[in-house]
Write a protein that holds these residues in place. Structure first.
Motif, PDB file in Angstrom:
ATOM      1  N   LEU A  80       5.128  -0.472  10.004  1.00  0.00           N
ATOM      2  CA  LEU A  80       6.121  -1.000  10.940  1.00  0.00           C
ATOM      3  C   LEU A  80       6.218  -2.525  10.830  1.00  0.00           C
ATOM      4  CD1 LEU A  80       8.052   0.088  13.072  1.00  0.00           C
ATOM      5  CD2 LEU A  80       6.276  -0.248  14.788  1.00  0.00           C
ATOM      6  N   ALA A  81       5.074  -3.185  10.604  1.00  0.00           N
ATOM      7  CA  ALA A  81       5.074  -4.647  10.441  1.00  0.00           C
ATOM      8  C   ALA A  81       5.850  -5.059   9.192  1.00  0.00           C
ATOM      9  CB  ALA A  81       3.639  -5.162  10.363  1.00  0.00           C
ATOM     10  N   ILE A  82       5.632  -4.341   8.093  1.00  0.00           N
ATOM     11  CA  ILE A  82       6.345  -4.644   6.841  1.00  0.00           C
ATOM     12  C   ILE A  82       7.846  -4.472   7.035  1.00  0.00           C
ATOM     13  CG2 ILE A  82       6.707  -3.891   4.458  1.00  0.00           C
ATOM     14  CD1 ILE A  82       3.730  -3.144   4.388  1.00  0.00           C
ATOM     15  N   LEU A  83       8.230  -3.376   7.686  1.00  0.00           N
ATOM     16  CA  LEU A  83       9.647  -3.122   7.926  1.00  0.00           C
ATOM     17  C   LEU A  83      10.252  -4.187   8.837  1.00  0.00           C
ATOM     18  CD1 LEU A  83      12.010  -1.180   7.501  1.00  0.00           C
ATOM     19  CD2 LEU A  83      11.242   0.103   9.502  1.00  0.00           C
ATOM     20  N   PHE A  84       9.503  -4.593   9.860  1.00  0.00           N
ATOM     21  CA  PHE A  84       9.972  -5.621  10.794  1.00  0.00           C
ATOM     22  C   PHE A  84      10.193  -6.946  10.075  1.00  0.00           C
ATOM     23  CE2 PHE A  84       9.233  -9.052  13.825  1.00  0.00           C
ATOM     24  CZ  PHE A  84       9.990  -8.666  14.914  1.00  0.00           C
ATOM     25  N   VAL A  85       9.210  -7.364   9.276  1.00  0.00           N
ATOM     26  CA  VAL A  85       9.299  -8.659   8.583  1.00  0.00           C
ATOM     27  C   VAL A  85      10.415  -8.650   7.545  1.00  0.00           C
ATOM     28  CG1 VAL A  85       8.081 -10.234   7.027  1.00  0.00           C
ATOM     29  CG2 VAL A  85       6.884  -9.231   8.976  1.00  0.00           C
ATOM     30  N   LEU A  86      10.470  -7.581   6.754  1.00  0.00           N
ATOM     31  CA  LEU A  86      11.514  -7.504   5.721  1.00  0.00           C
ATOM     32  C   LEU A  86      12.910  -7.509   6.347  1.00  0.00           C
ATOM     33  CD1 LEU A  86      10.050  -4.918   3.173  1.00  0.00           C
ATOM     34  CD2 LEU A  86      10.254  -7.385   2.904  1.00  0.00           C
ATOM     35  N   SER A  87      13.058  -6.781   7.457  1.00  0.00           N
ATOM     36  CA  SER A  87      14.370  -6.729   8.104  1.00  0.00           C
ATOM     37  C   SER A  87      14.754  -8.096   8.658  1.00  0.00           C
ATOM     38  CB  SER A  87      14.349  -5.688   9.224  1.00  0.00           C
ATOM     39  OG  SER A  87      14.071  -4.406   8.718  1.00  0.00           O
ATOM     40  N   TRP A  88      13.822  -8.731   9.358  1.00  0.00           N
ATOM     41  CA  TRP A  88      14.132 -10.001  10.012  1.00  0.00           C
ATOM     42  C   TRP A  88      14.392 -11.114   8.994  1.00  0.00           C
ATOM     43  CZ3 TRP A  88      10.517 -13.133  13.800  1.00  0.00           C
ATOM     44  CH2 TRP A  88      11.297 -14.039  14.519  1.00  0.00           C
ATOM     45  N   VAL A  89      13.423 -11.309   8.098  1.00  0.00           N
ATOM     46  CA  VAL A  89      13.537 -12.405   7.123  1.00  0.00           C
ATOM     47  C   VAL A  89      14.589 -12.090   6.066  1.00  0.00           C
ATOM     48  CG1 VAL A  89      12.303 -13.773   5.413  1.00  0.00           C
ATOM     49  CG2 VAL A  89      11.143 -13.077   7.522  1.00  0.00           C
ATOM     50  N   GLY A  90      14.566 -10.848   5.560  1.00  0.00           N
ATOM     51  CA  GLY A  90      15.477 -10.487   4.473  1.00  0.00           C
ATOM     52  C   GLY A  90      16.939 -10.499   4.874  1.00  0.00           C
TER      53      GLY A  90
END
Length: 279
Positions: A80-90
């Motif tokens: 969930l952390a990876i998905l959150f970071v990728l979505s926000w930053v990406g």
């Protein structure tokens, strides 16, 4: 109703404003861009966070990760952390690249590590915040269960006496469930547990699970009281399928049922189960 709508509007606005200010404050010394571009960057960053915050809150509310083994919790929260970071930053970088490719590549791209760090810190704070909030809500629900326990005990006794006097036709022997163009009959002895799903219930059996448009109260009133126990406001279990009872958290128990099903019990539900099992 108006207050609820107002909160839905104010909270995202607050998130956008705070994120905008923090982003501009952090990036201003690092990116030689005009203030208007920095504000645009912060506004996009904040708007995405408001959206992700809503999604993350709903995931935490309904995921019940704490009922899983610790290793599975780590894997789930990590994914969930990876998905959150990728979505926000990406996504924010992609939007900035569409608006201004040169600025995105020359000025924003070098700050991606800082943005990832900020996203991870934000994710951790949100997980702790919503974990605390929903834990408090669950404790309040348990408190309510305790407060009404004396009333429910009386009602339960009256219900038991009523069930003994009712005719067999009022106690369910099977449940009809639509399965595409067919109708499946589920016999009562084959039900492992029943779980609330909004205006529906999910019926778990050794052969699979079935969605039925019906209320938990209906099944609580029409299932044999000596075999089916409502151990939680959202769960009714068949005592014939209990494998063991484990301590889940302080003053909380977890039922292990057949087919690897796990059901958390409220305090009132645990006391009712002990009464039925003569423990």
């Amino acid at each position: 109703m108006n207050n609820s709508r107002l909160k839905l509007l104010i909270l995202p606005l607050i998130i956008v404003i705070i994120t905008l200010i923090v982003t501009v404050a952090i990036m201003a010394p690092l990116i030689p861009l005009p203030l208007s571009d920095l504000i645009l960057d912060g506004a996009i960053f904040g708007l995405l966070l408001a959206i992700l915050n809503f999604l993350l809150k709903e995931i935490i509310r309904y995921s019940n990760y704490k009922s899983l083994p610790i290793i599975q919790q780590i894997v789930n929260y990590g994914a969930l952390a990876i998905l959150f970071v990728l979505s926000w930053v990406g996504i924010s970088f992609l939007i900035l690249y569409i608006i201004s490719p040169e600025n995105a590549m020359n000025y924003v791209l070098p700050t991606v590590p800082i943005r990832i760090t900020l996203a991870l810190l934000t994710y951790g704070l949100l997980i702790l915040l919503y974990g605390y909030i929903f834990t408090q809500n669950q404790e309040e629900e348990v408190s309510i269960d305790i407060d009404v326990e004396h009333t429910t005990d009386i009602e339960s006794s009256e219900k038991t006496m009523t069930n003994e006097d009712t005719s067999d036709s009022e106690i369910l022997e099977h449940i009809a469930v639509k399965n595409g163009q067919k109708i499946d009959l589920i016999f009562i002895n084959d039900i492992i547990s029943i779980q609330a799903e909004g205006n529906y219930v999910m019926i778990f059996t050794p052969k699979g699970k079935y969605l039925k448009e019906q209320t938990m109260k209906y099944f609580g009133d029409h299932l044999p009281a000596n075999k089916f126990v409502r151990v939680h406001r959202s769960n009714i279990i068949n005592i014939d399928y209990i494998q063991r009872i484990e301590l889940y958290e302080k003053q909380s128990q977890m039922l292990k049922l057949q087919n690897n099903l796990q059901v958390k019990m409220s305090i009132a539900g645990y006391k009712e189960l002990k009464r039925v099992l003569n423990l």
